[in-house]
Design a protein around this motif. Structure first.
Motif, PDB file in Angstrom:
ATOM      1  N   THR A  81     -40.382 -72.279  15.664  1.00 24.49           N
ATOM      2  CA  THR A  81     -41.280 -72.636  16.599  1.00 24.49           C
ATOM      3  C   THR A  81     -41.281 -71.513  17.837  1.00 24.49           C
ATOM      4  O   THR A  81     -42.048 -71.437  18.789  1.00 24.49           O
ATOM      5  CB  THR A  81     -40.800 -74.000  17.476  1.00 24.49           C
ATOM      6  OG1 THR A  81     -39.471 -73.775  17.728  1.00 24.49           O
ATOM      7  CG2 THR A  81     -41.023 -75.032  16.513  1.00 24.49           C
ATOM      8  N   LEU A  82     -40.203 -70.427  17.794  1.00 19.17           N
ATOM      9  CA  LEU A  82     -40.082 -69.437  18.676  1.00 19.17           C
ATOM     10  C   LEU A  82     -41.291 -68.659  18.958  1.00 19.17           C
ATOM     11  O   LEU A  82     -41.765 -68.193  20.075  1.00 19.17           O
ATOM     12  CB  LEU A  82     -38.959 -68.992  18.512  1.00 19.17           C
ATOM     13  CG  LEU A  82     -37.509 -69.469  18.758  1.00 19.17           C
ATOM     14  CD1 LEU A  82     -36.396 -68.482  18.445  1.00 19.17           C
ATOM     15  CD2 LEU A  82     -37.268 -69.978  19.939  1.00 19.17           C
ATOM     16  N   PRO A  83     -41.796 -68.132  18.043  1.00 17.44           N
ATOM     17  CA  PRO A  83     -43.220 -67.292  18.292  1.00 17.44           C
ATOM     18  C   PRO A  83     -44.086 -68.022  19.145  1.00 17.44           C
ATOM     19  O   PRO A  83     -44.770 -67.496  20.110  1.00 17.44           O
ATOM     20  CB  PRO A  83     -43.564 -67.016  17.093  1.00 17.44           C
ATOM     21  CG  PRO A  83     -42.323 -66.872  16.142  1.00 17.44           C
ATOM     22  CD  PRO A  83     -41.834 -68.016  16.562  1.00 17.44           C
ATOM     23  N   ARG A  84     -44.341 -69.351  18.647  1.00 16.43           N
ATOM     24  CA  ARG A  84     -45.586 -69.991  19.457  1.00 16.43           C
ATOM     25  C   ARG A  84     -45.009 -70.396  20.913  1.00 16.43           C
ATOM     26  O   ARG A  84     -45.755 -70.344  21.835  1.00 16.43           O
ATOM     27  CB  ARG A  84     -45.712 -71.515  18.883  1.00 16.43           C
ATOM     28  CG  ARG A  84     -47.008 -72.338  19.512  1.00 16.43           C
ATOM     29  CD  ARG A  84     -47.383 -73.259  18.601  1.00 16.43           C
ATOM     30  NE  ARG A  84     -48.411 -74.026  19.029  1.00 16.43           N
ATOM     31  CZ  ARG A  84     -49.169 -74.930  18.725  1.00 16.43           C
ATOM     32  NH1 ARG A  84     -48.669 -75.651  17.581  1.00 16.43           N
ATOM     33  NH2 ARG A  84     -49.999 -75.626  19.151  1.00 16.43           N
ATOM     34  N   TRP A 202     -46.884 -80.477  20.647  1.00 14.03           N
ATOM     35  CA  TRP A 202     -46.745 -79.965  19.280  1.00 14.03           C
ATOM     36  C   TRP A 202     -45.368 -79.872  18.891  1.00 14.03           C
ATOM     37  O   TRP A 202     -44.748 -79.909  17.635  1.00 14.03           O
ATOM     38  CB  TRP A 202     -47.526 -78.780  18.928  1.00 14.03           C
ATOM     39  CG  TRP A 202     -47.153 -77.570  19.964  1.00 14.03           C
ATOM     40  CD1 TRP A 202     -47.515 -77.198  21.198  1.00 14.03           C
ATOM     41  CD2 TRP A 202     -45.863 -76.517  19.603  1.00 14.03           C
ATOM     42  NE1 TRP A 202     -47.038 -76.110  21.378  1.00 14.03           N
ATOM     43  CE2 TRP A 202     -46.150 -75.616  20.789  1.00 14.03           C
ATOM     44  CE3 TRP A 202     -45.067 -76.587  18.681  1.00 14.03           C
ATOM     45  CZ2 TRP A 202     -45.309 -74.728  20.769  1.00 14.03           C
ATOM     46  CZ3 TRP A 202     -44.199 -75.557  18.952  1.00 14.03           C
ATOM     47  CH2 TRP A 202     -44.172 -74.565  20.046  1.00 14.03           C
ATOM     48  N   HIS A 203     -44.404 -79.697  19.922  1.00 14.26           N
ATOM     49  CA  HIS A 203     -43.077 -79.312  19.805  1.00 14.26           C
ATOM     50  C   HIS A 203     -42.349 -80.459  19.025  1.00 14.26           C
ATOM     51  O   HIS A 203     -42.510 -81.622  19.611  1.00 14.26           O
ATOM     52  CB  HIS A 203     -42.131 -78.761  20.878  1.00 14.26           C
ATOM     53  CG  HIS A 203     -41.068 -77.910  20.558  1.00 14.26           C
ATOM     54  ND1 HIS A 203     -39.719 -78.762  20.272  1.00 14.26           N
ATOM     55  CD2 HIS A 203     -40.813 -76.696  20.300  1.00 14.26           C
ATOM     56  CE1 HIS A 203     -38.791 -77.832  20.087  1.00 14.26           C
ATOM     57  NE2 HIS A 203     -39.404 -76.675  19.893  1.00 14.26           N
ATOM     58  N   PRO A 204     -41.502 -80.642  18.066  1.00 11.12           N
ATOM     59  CA  PRO A 204     -40.933 -81.733  17.504  1.00 11.12           C
ATOM     60  C   PRO A 204     -39.540 -82.254  18.275  1.00 11.12           C
ATOM     61  O   PRO A 204     -38.949 -83.182  17.543  1.00 11.12           O
ATOM     62  CB  PRO A 204     -40.651 -81.284  15.981  1.00 11.12           C
ATOM     63  CG  PRO A 204     -40.180 -79.778  16.121  1.00 11.12           C
ATOM     64  CD  PRO A 204     -41.074 -79.385  17.413  1.00 11.12           C
ATOM     65  N   SER A 205     -39.090 -81.741  19.203  1.00 14.12           N
ATOM     66  CA  SER A 205     -37.842 -82.134  19.626  1.00 14.12           C
ATOM     67  C   SER A 205     -37.861 -83.390  20.367  1.00 14.12           C
ATOM     68  O   SER A 205     -38.616 -83.943  21.300  1.00 14.12           O
ATOM     69  CB  SER A 205     -37.535 -80.893  20.817  1.00 14.12           C
ATOM     70  OG  SER A 205     -36.245 -81.508  21.323  1.00 14.12           O
ATOM     71  N   GLU A 206     -37.221 -84.196  19.743  1.00 13.40           N
ATOM     72  CA  GLU A 206     -37.168 -85.634  20.384  1.00 13.40           C
ATOM     73  C   GLU A 206     -36.330 -85.912  21.531  1.00 13.40           C
ATOM     74  O   GLU A 206     -36.937 -86.504  22.405  1.00 13.40           O
ATOM     75  CB  GLU A 206     -36.343 -86.667  19.283  1.00 13.40           C
ATOM     76  CG  GLU A 206     -37.244 -86.800  17.956  1.00 13.40           C
ATOM     77  CD  GLU A 206     -36.421 -87.672  16.939  1.00 13.40           C
ATOM     78  OE1 GLU A 206     -37.203 -88.609  16.385  1.00 13.40           O
ATOM     79  OE2 GLU A 206     -35.247 -87.357  16.480  1.00 13.40           O
ATOM     80  N   ALA A 207     -35.184 -85.172  21.744  1.00  7.93           N
ATOM     81  CA  ALA A 207     -34.408 -85.346  23.106  1.00  7.93           C
ATOM     82  C   ALA A 207     -35.362 -84.879  24.173  1.00  7.93           C
ATOM     83  O   ALA A 207     -35.325 -85.496  25.200  1.00  7.93           O
ATOM     84  CB  ALA A 207     -33.303 -84.663  23.122  1.00  7.93           C
ATOM     85  N   ARG A 338     -46.810 -84.364  10.245  1.00  8.11           N
ATOM     86  CA  ARG A 338     -46.669 -84.905  11.442  1.00  8.11           C
ATOM     87  C   ARG A 338     -47.731 -84.508  12.573  1.00  8.11           C
ATOM     88  O   ARG A 338     -48.100 -85.697  13.138  1.00  8.11           O
ATOM     89  CB  ARG A 338     -45.295 -84.171  12.369  1.00  8.11           C
ATOM     90  CG  ARG A 338     -44.958 -84.732  13.525  1.00  8.11           C
ATOM     91  CD  ARG A 338     -43.867 -84.040  14.134  1.00  8.11           C
ATOM     92  NE  ARG A 338     -43.545 -84.345  15.448  1.00  8.11           N
ATOM     93  CZ  ARG A 338     -44.449 -83.590  16.388  1.00  8.11           C
ATOM     94  NH1 ARG A 338     -45.195 -82.514  16.097  1.00  8.11           N
ATOM     95  NH2 ARG A 338     -44.041 -83.771  18.141  1.00  8.11           N
ATOM     96  N   ASP A 339     -48.304 -83.556  12.683  1.00  4.37           N
ATOM     97  CA  ASP A 339     -49.531 -83.526  13.312  1.00  4.37           C
ATOM     98  C   ASP A 339     -50.417 -84.201  13.130  1.00  4.37           C
ATOM     99  O   ASP A 339     -51.297 -84.775  13.980  1.00  4.37           O
ATOM    100  CB  ASP A 339     -49.802 -81.688  13.788  1.00  4.37           C
ATOM    101  CG  ASP A 339     -48.579 -81.085  14.449  1.00  4.37           C
ATOM    102  OD1 ASP A 339     -47.980 -81.763  15.139  1.00  4.37           O
ATOM    103  OD2 ASP A 339     -48.483 -79.926  14.403  1.00  4.37           O
ATOM    104  N   PRO A 340     -51.037 -84.102  11.746  1.00  2.00           N
ATOM    105  CA  PRO A 340     -52.270 -84.797  11.650  1.00  2.00           C
ATOM    106  C   PRO A 340     -51.918 -86.443  11.840  1.00  2.00           C
ATOM    107  O   PRO A 340     -52.886 -87.281  12.114  1.00  2.00           O
ATOM    108  CB  PRO A 340     -52.412 -84.571   9.885  1.00  2.00           C
ATOM    109  CG  PRO A 340     -51.814 -83.335   9.873  1.00  2.00           C
ATOM    110  CD  PRO A 340     -50.515 -83.411  10.622  1.00  2.00           C
TER     111      PRO A 340
END
Length: 365
Positions: A81-84, A202-207, A338-340
């Protein structure tokens, strides 16, 4: 002025670092966020963290530290995810590479501090598992935080340890953490979440999602991860506490043991010995299972009845909210879906979206 934030566990810690930079520092300050490229299997199908050799297009900052610009790309099949993040946020994201152990991370930190001469250095952990001893039964991912702590304590510069959202990573409970925390230096507000609101879509981090949700006033119990861990969403959620760095090292048995390690393999061996497991082993096993698992099609007509059953069961567990990662795994869908799935659910039942969490229906249909 230049500020340096070390994201202890990578992933969501880097996103929270961006939010705190906008909150705690001046608008004129330049922030460098040093972080692991470790996005777990939801984004990256390759177990463990990525190193510089896993990317193209990095920008060299020092001999051992490179920035990840928007143009950088992970080398397939790896993902990141870093480039985004670099494309959407106004900060420099520098790559923390754990493959040379604590000695290598310490060298990276020393080089970066010497090069940047930052006004301040903050070590940030969302949730607080960096304060774990290592034998807690609820501990799931101690390796990254312990490695960062071990290295940061060896840097010849003052470092402030910050814990954001105590207990929100689902590893140590707020009750266990409360006596370990120092003074609250800030309580995040809904307005302060806005700079990263687009990223949270869009980022998946739950915390970090729960941190943002509690700052926006969401309260209840959120179920997370594939194991369905219940995490309380309370008034403590948006708080950021300072903790003495030496006291944290004194508690963290794994961090003390790995201070002289020169490889990630050594760090893993100590984690297995002290904590009873390595989270990278868990990822390896899970990756193998997923590889052998038949692909499930995202069937629009089938998803909503499946969601109803999941919500009905969750109500019985006292759950009020969940994450899209949790729903994706509970419905046996692939991480790439996940995103769809998220778009489908928000379009179908927009009233249940309490950004960035999903609120269980009061009466599942």
């Amino acid at each position: 002025m230049t500020r340096l934030i070390v994201a202890a566990g990578g992933g969501g810690d880097a996103v929270t670092a961006a939010m705190l930079a906008a909150t705690l520092y001046s608008d004129d300050d330049q922030t460098v966020i040093l972080t692991y490229a470790w996005d777990r299997l939801l984004v990256d199908p390759v177990p463990g963290p990525r190193g510089a050799h896993d990317f193209t297009g990095l920008d060299r900052i020092t001999p051992t530290v490179s920035a990840v610009p928007a143009e950088a790309r992970p080398i397939a099949p790896a993902g990141s995810t870093l480039p985004r993040l670099a494309a959407e946020l106004p900060h420099t994201f520098a790559l923390l590479d754990p493959h040379q152990g604590a000695l290598g991370v310490t060298r990276q930190l020393e080089e970066l501090v010497s090069h940047l001469e930052p006004e301040s250095i903050d070590l940030l952990d969302v949730g607080g598992d960096i304060l774990a001893r290592g034998n807690e039964p609820t501990l799931k991912s101690p390796l990254a935080d312990a490695l960062t702590l071990a290295a940061t304590c060896q840097v010849s510069a003052p470092v402030r340890l910050l814990i954001a959202g105590p207990g929100l990573d689902g590893e140590l409970s707020p009750d266990a953490l409360r006596p370990l925390l120092g003074p609250a230096v800030h309580a995040l507000t809904a307005k302060e979440v806005e700079p990263i609101s687009a990223v949270l879509e869009w980022h998946p981090s739950e915390a970090t999602a729960m941190l943002a949700a509690t700052a926006r006033g969401v309260r209840g119990t959120c179920e997370v991860r594939d194991a369905g861990l219940p995490v309380p969403l309370t008034d403590e959620g948006p708080r950021v506490h300072e903790v003495d760095l030496d006291e944290a090292l004194g508690r963290n048995t794994l961090a003390r043991a790995i201070m002289a390690t020169a490889s990630l393999d050594e760090v893993e061996a100590y984690s297995r010995e002290i904590c009873g497991f390595s989270e990278i082993d868990y990822e390896r096993d899970k990756a193998t299972r997923l590889m052998n698992q038949p692909a499930v099609k995202l069937d629009d007509e089938a998803v909503l009845p499946q969601l109803d059953r999941f919500e009905m069961q969750a109500h019985g567990r006292g759950v009020t909210h969940t994450t899209f990662r949790r729903i994706t795994e509970a419905l046996n869908l692939a991480g790439s879906q996940r995103d769809p799935l998220r778009r489908l659910l928000i379009d179908s039942r927009p009233g249940q979206y309490e950004a960035p969490l999903w609120r269980m229906a009061t009466k599942p249909e």
